[in-house]
Design a protein around this motif. Structure first.
Motif, short mmCIF file in Angstrom:
data_model
loop_
_atom_site.label_atom_id
_atom_site.label_comp_id
_atom_site.label_asym_id
_atom_site.label_seq_id
_atom_site.Cartn_x
_atom_site.Cartn_y
_atom_site.Cartn_z
N ALA A 140 0.83 -1.21 0.00
CA ALA A 140 0.00 0.00 0.00
C ALA A 140 0.86 1.25 0.00
CB ALA A 140 -0.92 -0.01 1.21
N LEU A 141 1.96 1.24 0.73
CA LEU A 141 2.85 2.40 0.78
C LEU A 141 3.59 2.61 -0.54
CD1 LEU A 141 4.28 2.05 4.39
CD2 LEU A 141 2.65 3.75 3.56
N ALA A 142 3.94 1.53 -1.21
CA ALA A 142 4.57 1.65 -2.53
C ALA A 142 3.61 2.29 -3.52
CB ALA A 142 5.03 0.28 -3.02
N GLN A 143 2.35 1.86 -3.47
CA GLN A 143 1.32 2.47 -4.33
C GLN A 143 1.15 3.94 -3.99
OE1 GLN A 143 -2.97 0.99 -5.59
NE2 GLN A 143 -3.04 1.83 -3.53
N PHE A 144 1.11 4.25 -2.70
CA PHE A 144 0.98 5.65 -2.27
C PHE A 144 2.09 6.51 -2.86
CE2 PHE A 144 3.26 8.40 0.76
CZ PHE A 144 2.43 9.51 0.73
N GLU A 145 3.34 6.05 -2.75
CA GLU A 145 4.46 6.86 -3.22
C GLU A 145 4.38 7.09 -4.73
OE1 GLU A 145 9.32 7.16 -2.95
OE2 GLU A 145 8.28 5.47 -2.03
N THR A 146 4.05 6.05 -5.48
CA THR A 146 3.94 6.18 -6.93
C THR A 146 2.86 7.17 -7.32
OG1 THR A 146 4.72 3.91 -7.30
CG2 THR A 146 3.46 4.95 -9.08
N LEU A 147 1.66 7.03 -6.74
CA LEU A 147 0.54 7.89 -7.09
C LEU A 147 0.77 9.33 -6.62
CD1 LEU A 147 -2.41 5.48 -6.19
CD2 LEU A 147 -1.61 6.12 -8.48
N ALA A 148 1.35 9.49 -5.44
CA ALA A 148 1.58 10.84 -4.91
C ALA A 148 2.58 11.60 -5.78
CB ALA A 148 2.06 10.75 -3.47
N ARG A 149 3.61 10.92 -6.22
CA ARG A 149 4.60 11.60 -7.08
C ARG A 149 3.98 11.95 -8.43
NH1 ARG A 149 9.11 12.16 -4.52
NH2 ARG A 149 9.91 10.60 -3.03
N GLN A 150 3.14 11.06 -8.95
CA GLN A 150 2.47 11.36 -10.21
C GLN A 150 1.58 12.58 -10.10
OE1 GLN A 150 0.40 7.72 -11.14
NE2 GLN A 150 2.23 6.72 -11.99
N ALA A 151 1.00 12.79 -8.92
CA ALA A 151 0.09 13.93 -8.71
C ALA A 151 0.83 15.21 -8.33
CB ALA A 151 -0.92 13.58 -7.62
N GLY A 152 2.15 15.15 -8.23
CA GLY A 152 2.93 16.37 -8.03
C GLY A 152 3.40 16.65 -6.63
N ALA A 153 3.16 15.75 -5.67
CA ALA A 153 3.65 15.99 -4.31
C ALA A 153 5.16 15.87 -4.28
CB ALA A 153 3.02 15.00 -3.34
N ALA A 154 5.82 16.85 -3.68
CA ALA A 154 7.29 16.88 -3.68
C ALA A 154 7.88 16.34 -2.39
CB ALA A 154 7.77 18.31 -3.92
#
Length: 278
Positions: free
Chosen positions: A72-86
């Motif tokens: 779940a955390l790996a998915q979070f990191e991938t999606l968050a970076r795609q959405a622009g979170a730095a």
């Protein structure tokens, strides 16, 4: 006030991608640190009481739950970076969802959760996650509906105002979103004629307060003899709002959630994201 830390629940439900994307977009817009929290689903009390039992079935169970949380955390990191979170942080918590999220939420300005979905039966999932965090964290929660797609949450906002402490706290916690909005509709749902009314217009003071904070506010009032929660949802639809801000009412008595009628209606029937504070 500005959002500096935003917490989002990271799990493997089908609602996680939209929840994470919304949290990441908010973090990007407010230059906030984004924390993805995944719980193992095992109560911290269970873990503490079984530290010496790492063999056999207990070890296999703990290992499997850790694996799911890491996924779940790996998915979070991938999606968050795609959405622009730095600025990102992955947080694995050895606890059940309710306790883990409520404690973590106390150290964040905003927590993003999803509306409960009975159709999902993930291991360790709790049906009272949203009200539990709302009533136990002393921080606001942004709840994403289980149905629909929501590209933004700060264009047109409806704020439910009844003069209560809960509504006041919700407005204070929502100020970063309200200042960014194109329009904020202050919703005053009056009781039917015959009930005592204050001499001064009930929305005047809070509207002036919001205006001084640079919030583009418009006051709308309506009289309802029915379900106030349903009336609020009708008003959000009428003005095409993408966010509802309101106080959350209820009490936490051990694991039992005692919610107010309007709060319960909104949590069951929400059609747009809701920022709720107790």
């Amino acid at each position: 006030m500005a959002y500096k830390s935003i917490l989002v629940h990271a799990d493997l439900s089908r609602h996680a991608p939209q929840r994470i994307a919304i949290a990441a977009r908010l973090a990007h817009a407010h230059q906030a640190h984004l924390i993805g929290a995944a719980m193992t689903g095992l109560s911290r009390f269970y873990v503490e009481n079984n530290r010496g039992m790492r063999g056999g079935a207990v070890a296999a169970q703990i290992s499997a739950l850790h694996g799911q949380a890491e996924q779940a955390l790996a998915q979070f990191e991938t999606l968050a970076r795609q959405a622009g979170a730095a600025s990102l942080e992955r947080r694995l918590i050895e606890d059940d969802e309710d306790g883990g999220m409520a404690v973590s939420a106390r150290y964040s300005d905003l927590t993003v959760l999803s509306q409960h979905d009975d159709s999902e039966a993930l291991p360790g999932a709790m049906s009272d996650l949203v009200p539990y965090v709302m009533l136990n964290a002393a921080r606001p929660v942004l709840i994403v509906p289980r149905s629909g797609q929501f590209a933004q949450v700060d264009n047109t906002v409806v704020v439910a105002w009844d003069g209560s402490m809960e509504a006041t706290r919700a407005i204070g916690h929502a100020l970063p979103l309200l200042r960014a909005a194109r329009l904020v509709v202050l919703a005053l749902l009056h009781p039917p004629a015959g009930h005592a009314q204050p001499a001064r217009h009930p929305g005047a003071d809070i509207a002036a307060y919001l205006s001084r904070h640079g919030v583009p506010v418009e006051v709308r009032s309506a009289t309802t003899t029915g379900d106030i929660g349903a009336a609020l949802l009708a008003m959000t639809a009428e003005v095409h709002a993408d966010l509802l801000v309101m106080g959350g009412y209820g009490h936490a008595r051990f694991r039992e959630m005692l919610l107010g009628g309007v709060t319960e209606t909104i949590l069951r029937q929400m059609t747009v994201p809701v920022l709720m504070a107790h």
